[in-house]
Motif scaffolding. Sequence first.
Motif: not given
Length: 294
Positions: A142-143, A188, A191-192, A194-196, A198, A200, A260
């Motif tokens: 991840v980023n 996905r 990915r989803r 991780c996106e939760y 924030e 990437e 969220k």
Amino acid sequence: MQDDSISLNKFISDTGYCSRREADELIRQGRVILNNELAQLGNRYTPGDIVEVDGSYLSNGKPKKEKKVYLAFNKPAGITCTTDTNIAGNIITYINYPKRIFPIGRLDKDSEGLIFLTNDGDIVNKILRASNEHEKEYIVRVNKSITPYFLEKMSKGVPILDTVTLPCKISKLGNHTFKIVLKQGLNRQIRRMCEYFEFEVESLKRVRIMNIALDKIALGKWRYLSDVEIAQIESMVKDSSKTALKPIKKAKPVEAKNAKKAKLDIPKEAFELPSKSKKPKQSSFKEYRKNKKR
């Protein structure tokens, strides 16, 4: 109607018995029987015909069972897991296997790693039906720096796609890298998740499905599964054909939406699903927000 017949001499040659020219000579000598009659030059063979040469059957009239094929493929990123060969970069054209095969499940186009392909429809159904039971292991980069909070929340379940993911195993491998083991396969999903929080996903590789590890399969290459591996998979999913998929519990839409907005600083209770034996608590998230303001 499609004609699937071939010349008799070609059929005999294809069995490995002899060459086409030698097959013609056998036919001239009256040593070939086709459907209980002496074969003639120019005869054609159709699947299901009975062919004898010198009293030995080359075909007994029974259709041959197609040999089952089981492949483990290390999919590169950019390849799409579809049997639609009209789609550029599809997995079937990429592998170019001589028999018709299809992938078991999917692996995102942007992801790489292990995926099975086969022509055995029975095992596909069993594995997919047992999708909430078997493990799939991934290495993810991840980023941002991975925190204990991220690992804990990921492991307990994340509200995505109007549901909450099942608890999973997760461990930190590096500052930006973690290993995760799932027992479900939502679209996905990683990915989803991780996106939760924030984060990437920069790279995602599947390194294991059930008892099969990616090991030393080079990127873009495949190998056959061994008889032992196939037997182990069959054993793992042997009861799946008798068991319907368990419905996934859905999170409360209001709670997931409010969660969220709360910037993730939310206690575990706010995401608990209602129990079948007890009435669900009303406005648990609202009470938390109210108490927090005091």
